[in-house]
Scaffold this motif. Sequence first.
Motif, PDB file in Angstrom:
ATOM      1  N   TYR A  88      -4.299 -12.596  -2.787  1.00 51.54           N
ATOM      2  CA  TYR A  88      -4.682 -11.214  -3.422  1.00 51.54           C
ATOM      3  C   TYR A  88      -5.685 -10.859  -2.645  1.00 51.54           C
ATOM      4  CZ  TYR A  88      -7.840 -13.629  -6.260  1.00 51.54           C
ATOM      5  OH  TYR A  88      -9.085 -14.325  -6.660  1.00 51.54           O
ATOM      6  N   ILE A  89      -6.019  -9.295  -2.738  1.00 52.37           N
ATOM      7  CA  ILE A  89      -6.954  -8.594  -2.618  1.00 52.37           C
ATOM      8  C   ILE A  89      -8.133  -8.628  -3.242  1.00 52.37           C
ATOM      9  CG2 ILE A  89      -7.747  -6.529  -1.313  1.00 52.37           C
ATOM     10  CD1 ILE A  89      -5.941  -8.134   0.470  1.00 52.37           C
ATOM     11  N   ASN A  90      -9.346  -9.021  -3.009  1.00 54.13           N
ATOM     12  CA  ASN A  90     -10.467  -9.046  -3.733  1.00 54.13           C
ATOM     13  C   ASN A  90     -11.388  -7.843  -3.724  1.00 54.13           C
ATOM     14  OD1 ASN A  90     -11.936  -8.786  -1.583  1.00 54.13           O
ATOM     15  ND2 ASN A  90     -13.081 -11.051  -1.907  1.00 54.13           N
ATOM     16  N   ASP A  91     -12.335  -7.678  -4.474  1.00 50.67           N
ATOM     17  CA  ASP A  91     -13.236  -6.176  -4.579  1.00 50.67           C
ATOM     18  C   ASP A  91     -13.750  -5.823  -3.111  1.00 50.67           C
ATOM     19  OD1 ASP A  91     -12.823  -6.727  -7.370  1.00 50.67           O
ATOM     20  OD2 ASP A  91     -14.749  -7.177  -7.669  1.00 50.67           O
ATOM     21  N   ASP A  92     -13.961  -6.823  -2.209  1.00 53.19           N
ATOM     22  CA  ASP A  92     -14.389  -6.445  -1.029  1.00 53.19           C
ATOM     23  C   ASP A  92     -13.344  -6.025  -0.145  1.00 53.19           C
ATOM     24  OD1 ASP A  92     -17.075  -6.816  -1.692  1.00 53.19           O
ATOM     25  OD2 ASP A  92     -16.938  -8.996  -1.502  1.00 53.19           O
ATOM     26  N   GLY A  93     -12.186  -6.200  -0.264  1.00 54.43           N
ATOM     27  CA  GLY A  93     -10.886  -5.824   0.261  1.00 54.43           C
ATOM     28  C   GLY A  93     -10.418  -7.010   1.236  1.00 54.43           C
ATOM     29  N   ASP A  94     -11.128  -8.180   0.925  1.00 51.46           N
ATOM     30  CA  ASP A  94     -10.771  -9.449   1.558  1.00 51.46           C
ATOM     31  C   ASP A  94      -9.525  -9.965   1.035  1.00 51.46           C
ATOM     32  OD1 ASP A  94     -12.436  -8.721   3.775  1.00 51.46           O
ATOM     33  OD2 ASP A  94     -14.193  -9.514   2.695  1.00 51.46           O
ATOM     34  N   PHE A  95      -9.071 -11.168   1.697  1.00 52.62           N
ATOM     35  CA  PHE A  95      -7.929 -11.805   1.181  1.00 52.62           C
ATOM     36  C   PHE A  95      -8.550 -13.185   0.420  1.00 52.62           C
ATOM     37  CE2 PHE A  95      -4.827 -15.379   1.876  1.00 52.62           C
ATOM     38  CZ  PHE A  95      -3.720 -14.711   1.325  1.00 52.62           C
ATOM     39  N   VAL A  96      -8.034 -13.339  -0.549  1.00 58.61           N
ATOM     40  CA  VAL A  96      -8.222 -14.811  -1.299  1.00 58.61           C
ATOM     41  C   VAL A  96      -6.952 -15.373  -1.546  1.00 58.61           C
ATOM     42  CG1 VAL A  96      -9.440 -15.618  -3.549  1.00 58.61           C
ATOM     43  CG2 VAL A  96      -9.888 -13.457  -2.577  1.00 58.61           C
ATOM     44  N   LYS A 147      -9.150  -3.122   6.048  1.00 55.73           N
ATOM     45  CA  LYS A 147      -8.999  -3.380   4.755  1.00 55.73           C
ATOM     46  C   LYS A 147      -7.850  -2.347   4.176  1.00 55.73           C
ATOM     47  CE  LYS A 147     -12.931  -5.447   4.765  1.00 55.73           C
ATOM     48  NZ  LYS A 147     -13.119  -7.008   4.868  1.00 55.73           N
ATOM     49  N   LYS A 148      -6.400  -3.193   4.093  1.00 52.06           N
ATOM     50  CA  LYS A 148      -5.268  -2.274   4.101  1.00 52.06           C
ATOM     51  C   LYS A 148      -4.864  -2.542   2.507  1.00 52.06           C
ATOM     52  CE  LYS A 148      -3.522  -1.877   8.486  1.00 52.06           C
ATOM     53  NZ  LYS A 148      -2.455  -2.348   9.365  1.00 52.06           N
ATOM     54  N   GLY A 149      -5.028  -3.442   1.805  1.00 52.61           N
ATOM     55  CA  GLY A 149      -4.592  -3.780   0.616  1.00 52.61           C
ATOM     56  C   GLY A 149      -5.430  -3.151  -0.688  1.00 52.61           C
ATOM     57  N   THR A 150      -4.900  -2.968  -1.865  1.00 56.53           N
ATOM     58  CA  THR A 150      -5.834  -2.401  -2.867  1.00 56.53           C
ATOM     59  C   THR A 150      -6.300  -3.656  -4.001  1.00 56.53           C
ATOM     60  OG1 THR A 150      -3.850  -2.114  -4.161  1.00 56.53           O
ATOM     61  CG2 THR A 150      -4.692  -0.438  -2.914  1.00 56.53           C
ATOM     62  N   LYS A 151      -7.274  -3.611  -4.429  1.00 59.74           N
ATOM     63  CA  LYS A 151      -7.827  -4.706  -5.177  1.00 59.74           C
ATOM     64  C   LYS A 151      -7.059  -5.298  -6.060  1.00 59.74           C
ATOM     65  CE  LYS A 151     -11.422  -5.314  -8.950  1.00 59.74           C
ATOM     66  NZ  LYS A 151     -12.527  -4.534  -9.810  1.00 59.74           N
ATOM     67  N   GLY A 152      -6.705  -6.473  -6.172  1.00 57.78           N
ATOM     68  CA  GLY A 152      -5.874  -7.328  -7.018  1.00 57.78           C
ATOM     69  C   GLY A 152      -4.530  -7.181  -6.726  1.00 57.78           C
ATOM     70  N   GLU A 153      -4.299  -6.522  -5.627  1.00 56.02           N
ATOM     71  CA  GLU A 153      -2.671  -6.569  -5.235  1.00 56.02           C
ATOM     72  C   GLU A 153      -2.279  -7.990  -4.571  1.00 56.02           C
ATOM     73  OE1 GLU A 153      -0.087  -3.846  -2.396  1.00 56.02           O
ATOM     74  OE2 GLU A 153      -2.185  -3.749  -2.128  1.00 56.02           O
ATOM     75  N   LYS A 154      -1.256  -8.378  -5.057  1.00 55.14           N
ATOM     76  CA  LYS A 154      -0.416  -9.512  -4.347  1.00 55.14           C
ATOM     77  C   LYS A 154      -0.161  -9.358  -3.188  1.00 55.14           C
ATOM     78  CE  LYS A 154      -0.939 -12.545  -8.109  1.00 55.14           C
ATOM     79  NZ  LYS A 154      -1.322 -14.020  -7.999  1.00 55.14           N
ATOM     80  N   VAL A 155      -0.288 -10.149  -2.085  1.00 56.44           N
ATOM     81  CA  VAL A 155       0.037  -9.949  -0.990  1.00 56.44           C
ATOM     82  C   VAL A 155       0.495 -11.441  -0.191  1.00 56.44           C
ATOM     83  CG1 VAL A 155      -1.257  -7.901  -0.618  1.00 56.44           C
ATOM     84  CG2 VAL A 155      -2.263 -10.055   0.082  1.00 56.44           C
ATOM     85  N   ILE A 156       0.910 -11.043   1.127  1.00 53.98           N
ATOM     86  CA  ILE A 156       1.331 -12.400   1.907  1.00 53.98           C
ATOM     87  C   ILE A 156       0.241 -12.041   3.265  1.00 53.98           C
ATOM     88  CG2 ILE A 156       2.780 -13.569   3.384  1.00 53.98           C
ATOM     89  CD1 ILE A 156       4.885 -12.645   1.538  1.00 53.98           C
TER      90      ILE A 156
END
Length: 351
Positions: free
Chosen positions: A244-252, A265-274
């Motif tokens: 998912y995407i964290n507060d800084d726009g990075d991947f966790v 930084k393409k995702g939004t905070k908390g968004e589930k991504v691959i």
Amino acid sequence: MRIKVEHLTKRFTDTVAVDDFSMDFESGKLIALLGPSGCGKSTMLNMLAGILPVSDGHIYFDDDDVTDMPPQKRGVGLVFQNYALYPHMTVLENICFPLEIQKVNKNERIAKAKEMARLVHIDEYLDRKPKELSGGQQQRVAIARALIKNPRLLLLDEPLSNLDARLRLEMREEIRRIQQETKVTTIFVTHDQEEAMSISDSIVLMRSGVLMQEDIPQVLYDDPNHVFVASFLGNPPINNLDGYINDDGDFVLDDQSAVIRLNEKKGTKGEKVILGIRPEAITIGPDYNTKAEILERYTMGKEELANIKIGTAELRVYISRDQDCRKGDVIDLVLRDKGVFLFDKTTGKRL
């Protein structure tokens, strides 16, 4: 000849083999229909040839609607996986046979057959029977027999599957040469992404009867619109990580065992991504922002490949031959701009 299909669908009772497929196949090009087994590519080819009736939709050859036209009137040349040569006939007789059926004068069809044999480089084998030829030579005979009818469209259904690796490489280069010399619109069905990327002008990638993406090979590799496209193209395959995407726009990572800094930084905070990372998209060096452990290192000819571990995730990456790292070492790494993609976890679409 330009091929156009509109909302083409093929159903077998409860199974939809091709689902609402629409696109234009450009005239004079070699186009690869690519996808896993069962994706509908051979069904598509058989509908273009007229072998299978269409459930819904239309097929146009230039401006002619050929949807209900019988195969023999479409001007199509077919080459199959098993060659389908007549064992009791010589190479010359096999190539001549389509013109014999059309009642073409014997001298004319022999002259044309010799011309086709020269084109596919089998003119020295005209008196041999198919059993006296190698697999590659038999495939050339099948191509010459398809071309002698001067087809408007040439259809190749996995024509290299029965050949060994070295011969497949040779024959795909020959198919490319023949197509460029004849300029016949050619559709080439394959499940081998390396074949499709090496010889085609464009690739049509299918999954479950649906068109996923169509473009020139390099664009499909560099700019996939879906996680399936990114995963199907590439060897070694792309590394796909769930998170998912964290507060800084990075991947966790899902289990929060690692954070991977993203350049875009393409995702939004908390968004589930691959997060998709191609093996060549990682740079190793000092003072970079992500830690990884070397699990194994392999030499593959001119390339070096390593398995690494970031948190609990394992990835395949290319490394430089002069990179001083061994199994068990902890390294610093950073992602390049190219070859790194974010996909929506639910839809698989590129963000």
